[in-house]
Enzyme design. Structure first.
Site, PDB file in Angstrom:
ATOM      1  N   GLU A  42       6.718   8.956  -6.471  1.00  0.00           N
ATOM      2  CA  GLU A  42       5.851   7.999  -5.840  1.00  0.00           C
ATOM      3  C   GLU A  42       5.205   6.919  -6.842  1.00  0.00           C
ATOM      4  O   GLU A  42       4.638   7.306  -7.687  1.00  0.00           O
ATOM      5  CB  GLU A  42       4.535   8.841  -4.979  1.00  0.00           C
ATOM      6  CG  GLU A  42       3.597   8.097  -4.092  1.00  0.00           C
ATOM      7  CD  GLU A  42       2.453   8.878  -4.054  1.00  0.00           C
ATOM      8  OE1 GLU A  42       1.633   8.135  -3.025  1.00  0.00           O
ATOM      9  OE2 GLU A  42       2.205   9.946  -4.159  1.00  0.00           O
TER      10      GLU A  42
ATOM     11  N   CYS B 253       4.029  11.859  -0.313  1.00  0.00           N
ATOM     12  CA  CYS B 253       3.228  12.502  -0.797  1.00  0.00           C
ATOM     13  C   CYS B 253       2.583  13.273   0.283  1.00  0.00           C
ATOM     14  O   CYS B 253       3.268  14.246   1.237  1.00  0.00           O
ATOM     15  CB  CYS B 253       2.231  11.827  -1.558  1.00  0.00           C
ATOM     16  SG  CYS B 253       0.823  12.970  -2.697  1.00  0.00           S
TER      17      CYS B 253
ATOM     18  N   LYS C 268       3.755   3.749   3.211  1.00  0.00           N
ATOM     19  CA  LYS C 268       3.072   4.858   3.525  1.00  0.00           C
ATOM     20  C   LYS C 268       1.941   4.598   4.727  1.00  0.00           C
ATOM     21  O   LYS C 268       1.215   3.586   4.764  1.00  0.00           O
ATOM     22  CB  LYS C 268       1.997   5.193   2.186  1.00  0.00           C
ATOM     23  CG  LYS C 268       1.606   6.687   2.323  1.00  0.00           C
ATOM     24  CD  LYS C 268       1.119   7.075   0.945  1.00  0.00           C
ATOM     25  CE  LYS C 268       0.476   8.506   0.758  1.00  0.00           C
ATOM     26  NZ  LYS C 268       0.056   8.557  -0.636  1.00  0.00           N
TER      27      LYS C 268
END
Length: 431
Positions: free
Chosen positions: A44, A194, A156
């Site tokens: 990430e 994540c 995200k």
């Protein structure tokens, strides 16, 4: 025809400039290509950087000028992929958006450089990036095919905690899975970034698309991460790759550490890549009893003895054998169970006594590869900061074997009673 591919996760940490990090990505990918690897996942926010330990001078009701300066440096380190703030989808992927007069492409050239790396190596790349678009930053993942170039990108949808100060929310429509064929193996792949992996409905939106390669770039190195990855693999009957950064405090970019900010380089030259390659340490490739490969750096900069590395590290894989020296990368990030060459779970006496010591890990890694039945195939890889590359050959027919007794988006879903809809996202498997 055998449905087997060689996959890898790179435990690489962001370097001091974006161009240096991109050069390191290139070196890692070229190394992977020499080992016959078909696809590599990077962590990430690898390009642009995960701003671990940063406060950006923010408190409820106030912001400090020093924090605005820190954000400026972070904004400059992010990459411009040429997309729009709303996300142009297929128009961006297919390069149908208008280009400024006198320019050959949109953005800062990062997309084109990633496409060149994939094309030159024949390796399918998936990497986390901090994407600069308009006046906002997004935590994104890009999928780069060796033949077609970039075939997808997603942002995200829910930044975690303090990330919400600096990262905008992405559109759920970008959760659309990507299909590709590599070496005759049909893949349906998608990424959850994540703590999106803690969102059950988001996970289910990926299962619904019949994903067989589930990608989880992360910044979480807690002990709870590996059980989550095993649950997802078993739940979705998919191969799971998870890549995290491993980094000591002293190796965080200067703007994170509060040092005098240096102007981040613009563009990405081959000269930088060459210099990065020359300065890299040599590393060790070891093969486990299960025939999995791990690429290790030497135990210290002055030693290249494979034994020293194997003895000082506990990584959760099988005993190591068949070591050979190869070129490695000088890279590696999140705090997990504390150890610096000690057994996992034992606190380092130096770390306990020194507080914010430069040698402390601010992220210990924990990258791993999991089978469709939830078995740990490689990793978790702890405390390897200099570009550990976990490698496994996977039989993707194991995903179908696992559907005998569990298909959470099909035969085990009771979709006559339970239904999920996602705004702007087609949940049917992509063609």
């Amino acid at each position: 025809m055998p449905q087997r591919l060689k996959l890898a996760v790179s435990q690489s940490h962001t370097l001091h400039t974006t161009s240096a990090t991109l050069a390191a990505l290139s070196s890692t990918t070229h190394q992977a290509a020499k080992s016959g690897i078909h696809l590599v996942l990077f962590p990430e926010a690898y390009l642009g950087g995960y701003p671990r330990t940063c406060t950006f001078g923010a408190a409820v009701g106030g912001r400090e000028p020093s924090g605005r300066e820190q954000f400026l440096q972070y904004f400059h380190s992010a990459v411009d992929l040429g997309d729009t703030p709303q996300g142009a989808g297929d128009d961006w992927v297919e390069k149908r958006l208008p280009v400024a007069r006198g320019k050959a492409y949109r953005g800062d050239g990062t997309r084109e450089e990633l496409e060149k790396i994939a094309r030159d190596t024949g390796v399918f790349l998936v990497t986390g990036v901090v994407e600069r678009c308009g006046g906002s930053l997004y935590c994104s993942v890009v999928y780069v095919c060796p033949t077609l170039g970039v075939v997808g990108k997603r942002r995200k949808v829910m930044p975690t905690g303090s990330e919400r100060l600096i990262w905008a929310q992405g559109s759920p429509s970008t959760l659309r899975a990507i299909t590709t064929t590599i070496a005759g193996v049909h893949l349906t792949l998608a990424a959850a970034i994540c703590w999106e992996n803690y969102m059950p409905l988001l996970r289910y939106s990926l299962y619904s698309q019949n994903v067989n390669l589930y990608l989880a770039p992360t910044a979480d190195a807690r002990d709870t991460w590996l059980p989550l990855m095993r649950t997802i693999a078993s739940e979705g009957r998919a191969v799971v790759l998870s890549a995290n950064q491993c980094v000591r405090r002293k190796n965080l970019p200067p703007w994170i550490r509060g040092q005098s900010p240096k102007k981040f380089e613009e563009g990405h030259s081959e000269a930088n890549g060459g210099e990065q390659h020359r300065n890299r340490r040599r590393s060790t490739v070891t093969r486990t009893e299960d025939n999995h490969e791990i690429t290790w750096p030497p135990a210290d900069a002055k030693s290249s003895k494979p034994g020293a590395v194997a003895e000082s590290t506990t990584n959760g894989s099988s005993p190591l054998r068949n070591s050979a020296l190869v070129d490695g990368d000088d890279e590696g990030e999140d705090v997990g169970p504390r150890t610096t060459g000690a057994k996992r779970g034992q606190a380092s006496s130096k770390a306990a006594s020194s507080g914010a010591d430069d040698e402390d890990f601010v992220s210990r890694g924990g990258s791993c590869i999991i089978s469709p039945l939830g078995e740990v195939l490689a990793g978790p890889l702890w405390d390897e900061e200099d570009g550990g590359l976990l490698t496994v050959e996977v039989d993707f027919e194991d995903c179908e074997r696992g559907r005998l007794d569990l298909d959470v988006a099909g035969s085990y879903s009771r979709n006559d009673a339970f239904k999920l809809t996602v705004e702007g996202l087609d949940l049917s498997p992509p063609p």
